[in-house]
Structure formats: C-alpha cells, structure tokens
Design an enzyme around this catalytic site. Structure first.
Site, mmCIF file in Angstrom:
data_model
loop_
_atom_site.group_PDB
_atom_site.id
_atom_site.type_symbol
_atom_site.label_atom_id
_atom_site.label_comp_id
_atom_site.label_asym_id
_atom_site.label_seq_id
_atom_site.Cartn_x
_atom_site.Cartn_y
_atom_site.Cartn_z
ATOM 1 N N ASN A 77 6.763 -14.101 1.804
ATOM 2 C CA ASN A 77 7.773 -15.003 2.375
ATOM 3 C C ASN A 77 8.583 -15.617 1.239
ATOM 4 O OD1 ASN A 77 6.195 -17.241 1.349
ATOM 5 N ND2 ASN A 77 4.799 -16.814 3.046
ATOM 6 N N SER A 146 -1.242 -1.732 -2.695
ATOM 7 C CA SER A 146 -2.385 -1.972 -1.804
ATOM 8 C C SER A 146 -2.160 -3.209 -0.936
ATOM 9 C CB SER A 146 -3.678 -2.168 -2.611
ATOM 10 O OG SER A 146 -3.787 -1.212 -3.628
ATOM 11 N N LYS A 189 -5.242 2.928 -5.157
ATOM 12 C CA LYS A 189 -5.510 3.863 -4.059
ATOM 13 C C LYS A 189 -6.942 3.709 -3.555
ATOM 14 C CE LYS A 189 -1.442 5.780 -3.673
ATOM 15 N NZ LYS A 189 -0.531 5.288 -2.617
ATOM 16 N N SER A 221 8.896 13.891 -5.060
ATOM 17 C CA SER A 221 9.663 12.686 -4.719
ATOM 18 C C SER A 221 10.157 12.013 -5.986
ATOM 19 C CB SER A 221 8.769 11.712 -3.957
ATOM 20 O OG SER A 221 7.741 11.264 -4.824
HETATM 21 P P1 ZID Z 1 9.135 7.770 -2.889
HETATM 22 O O1 ZID Z 1 9.762 7.368 -4.165
HETATM 23 O O2 ZID Z 1 9.939 8.585 -1.939
HETATM 24 O O3 ZID Z 1 8.598 6.532 -2.071
HETATM 25 C C1 ZID Z 1 8.151 5.344 -2.630
HETATM 26 C C2 ZID Z 1 9.073 4.254 -2.119
HETATM 27 O O4 ZID Z 1 8.507 2.987 -2.388
HETATM 28 C C3 ZID Z 1 10.449 4.278 -2.765
HETATM 29 O O5 ZID Z 1 11.433 4.408 -1.751
HETATM 30 C C4 ZID Z 1 10.541 2.910 -3.431
HETATM 31 O O6 ZID Z 1 11.851 2.399 -3.365
HETATM 32 C C5 ZID Z 1 9.587 2.112 -2.578
HETATM 33 N N1 ZID Z 1 9.092 0.875 -3.169
HETATM 34 C C6 ZID Z 1 8.572 0.675 -4.400
HETATM 35 N N2 ZID Z 1 8.220 -0.606 -4.552
HETATM 36 C C7 ZID Z 1 8.517 -1.241 -3.393
HETATM 37 C C8 ZID Z 1 8.407 -2.584 -2.933
HETATM 38 N N3 ZID Z 1 7.907 -3.543 -3.729
HETATM 39 N N4 ZID Z 1 8.818 -2.882 -1.682
HETATM 40 C C9 ZID Z 1 9.336 -1.924 -0.873
HETATM 41 N N5 ZID Z 1 9.469 -0.637 -1.249
HETATM 42 C C10 ZID Z 1 9.064 -0.311 -2.498
HETATM 43 O O7 ZID Z 1 7.789 8.532 -3.307
HETATM 44 P P2 ZID Z 1 6.615 9.209 -2.453
HETATM 45 O O8 ZID Z 1 7.100 9.805 -1.205
HETATM 46 O O9 ZID Z 1 5.921 10.074 -3.449
HETATM 47 O O10 ZID Z 1 5.648 7.980 -2.128
HETATM 48 C C11 ZID Z 1 5.237 7.609 -0.843
HETATM 49 C C12 ZID Z 1 3.732 7.440 -0.797
HETATM 50 O O11 ZID Z 1 3.106 8.710 -0.976
HETATM 51 C C13 ZID Z 1 3.178 6.515 -1.885
HETATM 52 O O12 ZID Z 1 2.146 5.713 -1.354
HETATM 53 C C14 ZID Z 1 2.611 7.504 -2.873
HETATM 54 O O13 ZID Z 1 1.571 6.943 -3.670
HETATM 55 C C15 ZID Z 1 2.075 8.565 -1.923
HETATM 56 N N6 ZID Z 1 1.749 9.822 -2.592
HETATM 57 C C16 ZID Z 1 2.740 10.626 -3.082
HETATM 58 C C17 ZID Z 1 2.415 11.763 -3.806
HETATM 59 C C18 ZID Z 1 3.465 12.732 -4.271
HETATM 60 O O14 ZID Z 1 3.185 13.812 -4.770
HETATM 61 N N7 ZID Z 1 4.752 12.419 -4.054
HETATM 62 C C19 ZID Z 1 1.052 11.958 -4.188
HETATM 63 C C20 ZID Z 1 0.074 11.180 -3.543
HETATM 64 C C21 ZID Z 1 0.437 10.101 -2.803
HETATM 65 C C22 ZID Z 1 0.810 12.471 -5.534
HETATM 66 O O15 ZID Z 1 1.227 11.775 -6.437
HETATM 67 N N8 ZID Z 1 -1.047 16.153 -6.581
HETATM 68 C C23 ZID Z 1 -0.371 15.457 -7.517
HETATM 69 C C24 ZID Z 1 0.250 14.249 -7.172
HETATM 70 C C25 ZID Z 1 0.169 13.771 -5.863
HETATM 71 C C26 ZID Z 1 -0.531 14.508 -4.940
HETATM 72 C C27 ZID Z 1 -1.135 15.697 -5.313
#
Ligand code: ZID
Length: 229
Positions: A77, A146, A189, A221
């Site tokens: 907030n 988290s 995580k 991403s």
């Molecule tokens: P993304 O950049 O599209 O999404 C993250 C978003 O969070 C962005 O739009 C940011 O603007 C936003 N953000 C950051 N801080 C804030 C905040 N304070 N308030 C509001 N928004 C915020 O990336 P994404 O799609 O990778 O991430 C989405 C979720 O997927 C996250 O929880 C990641 O940890 C999770 N995730 C992604 C991957 C991947 O590969 N992209 C993996 C695992 C989990 C991964 O890293 N082998 C190697 C790597 C991986 C998996 C397997």
C-alpha cells in the site's frame, strides 16, 4: 465466462503473455498487471499494434486485454512506498499501483475475478552466487518473487469467486543446484513452493480456492535473457 488477472505481463515473450493467450482462447476475460517502469512501452506497443501478430488465437481472432493495471508487487500500500520511488519519474506518471490499490481498482471496475496468475520474479543479485549475496539483495529477491504472491493472494482473496483458482511459476533450482540462479532466487522459489502448499490449505478451507505452482521449463523471456539463461 471467467475473468483472470495475470500479474507480470510487460511484453509478448514471457509466460504471463502465453498464459493470458491460453485463458483468452478458453473464453476468459483478461486483465493484466504490468510493472510500473514497463507500463508506457507496453501500452504504447499494444496500441500501435506491435503485438497484433502474437495476439492471434487459434481461431484467428485477437486476444483482447480488457484492462492493463500498473502494478509494483513489492509494495502492499502507499505507506510502504519510499519517497524516492514516489517521486521517481517512471512512477510519478502512474497511480494506484500498489497491491492493495490495484485490487481496489479491479473490484471497482469488474467486481470479482475467478483466476489469479502470478508470473513475476526479480532478483537484483541473481548473477551472484548465494554465498556472495548481500542481505539486501536476498531480501529483495524474496520480496519481489515470493512475498509478492502472498500479498496478491491475500488482497485478491475477498474478490476471487469461490471455486476459483490461483497459479504461480516456479523453477527447479529450488530443489537442485543450478549454478547461475543466484542472489537468493533459489531460496525465493523454495519459499514460493512451500507457501503454495500452506496457501492451498488456507485458501481451500476459507473459500474453496485452489493454489498451485508450475515448475516452468526454459523460455526465452526478457527475465531469462537478463540472467543469461
Ligand atoms: P518475464 O520477464 O516475461 O516476466 C517477469 C515479469 O515480472 C516482467 O514483466 C517484469 O516486468 C515483472 N516484474 C518484475 N518485478 C516486478 C514487480 N516488483 N512488480 C510487478 N511486476 C514485476 O519473464 P518470465 O516469463 O520468464 O517470468 C515469469 C515467471 O516464470 C517468473 O516467476 C519466473 O521465475 C518463472 N520462470 C521462468 C523461466 C524461464 O525460462 N523464462 C524459468 C523458470 C521459471 C527458468 O528460468 N531451465 C532454465 C531456466 C528456467 C527453466 C528451465
């Protein structure tokens, strides 16, 4: 139809966007929460048709986003927001972007939601090994990756329809050693996964709301590229 709020969409490359598309294809109304510093470019790209190709659904129609809410999920907030952020050029242009205010706005605009998706993470020291991570960096990772989920669920719970569902994205680095996923992101995580179990119990008892987390595979991403994955 169902209504979904997806937190963490700022372009068309991430999980949030892909999940939004799947939900839209299944007939859901889509609301998104976009990180404040990324808001302008996301909205102008949407408006200028830059995402039209990736908005295409299987049936040829384009995904509609009913509303984009600016969001910074590390602030619950206004009292939480430090002065330097309040007056920051990238924040001062937007308003009502703390978790509580976003939920109030969604309630005012739409009443209720059925699905909450948390697709956001941030670890400022992710490139540092855990043993070299500062307290500040570690706590920032936990706060953004988290607690942001606890806060979103806590504030949305009163307006999630019974029988609704909530989802976040995790990573196997919570359980196994993955060098390069540092800065407390592995810890964040692990917390998210443990919290998912506890929150599933609590939200299930309270409102018949399911809470799940999916361990994601690799996706190119913005966040993944930023850490060289
Ligand atoms: P993304 O950049 O599209 O999404 C993250 C978003 O969070 C962005 O739009 C940011 O603007 C936003 N953000 C950051 N801080 C804030 C905040 N304070 N308030 C509001 N928004 C915020 O990336 P994404 O799609 O990778 O991430 C989405 C979720 O997927 C996250 O929880 C990641 O940890 C999770 N995730 C992604 C991957 C991947 O590969 N992209 C993996 C695992 C989990 C991964 O890293 N082998 C190697 C790597 C991986 C998996 C397997």
């Amino acid at each position: 139809g169902k209504r979904a709020f997806i937190a963490g969409v700022a372009d068309d490359n991430g999980y949030g966007w892909a999940i939004a598309k799947s939900l839209a294809a299944a007939g859901a109304e889509i609301l998104v929460g976009t990180w404040v510093p990324a808001l302008n470019i996301f909205e102008s790209s949407l408006r200028r048709g830059k995402f039209d190709e990736s908005r295409k659904l299987q049936d040829g129609s384009l995904m509609e986003i009913a509303k984009v809410y600016p969001l910074d999920a590390v602030y619950d907030n206004l009292e939480d927001v430090p002065e330097d952020v309040k007056t920051n050029k990238r924040y001062a242009g937007a308003k009502n972007w703390t978790v509580q205010e976003v939920v109030e706005s969604v309630k005012k605009d739409f009443g209720t939601i059925d699905i909450l998706v948390h697709s956001l993470a941030n670890g400022p020291e992710v490139s540092k090994p855990l043993s070299e991570t500062s307290r500040k960096g570690y706590l920032a990772a936990i706060s953004a990756s988290s607690y942001s989920y606890i806060s979103l669920l806590k504030h949305f719970l009163p307006i999630i329809n019974p029988g609704g569902s909530s989802l976040s994205l995790t990573y196997i680095a919570s359980e196994r050693i993955i060098p390069g996923y540092g800065g407390g992101m592995s810890s964040a995580k692990a917390a998210l996964e443990s919290d998912t179990r506890v929150l599933a119990f609590e939200a299930g008892r309270k409102k018949r709301i399911r809470v799940n987390t999916i361990s994601a595979g690799p996706l190119g991403s913005r966040a993944a590229k930023a850490i060289g994955f």
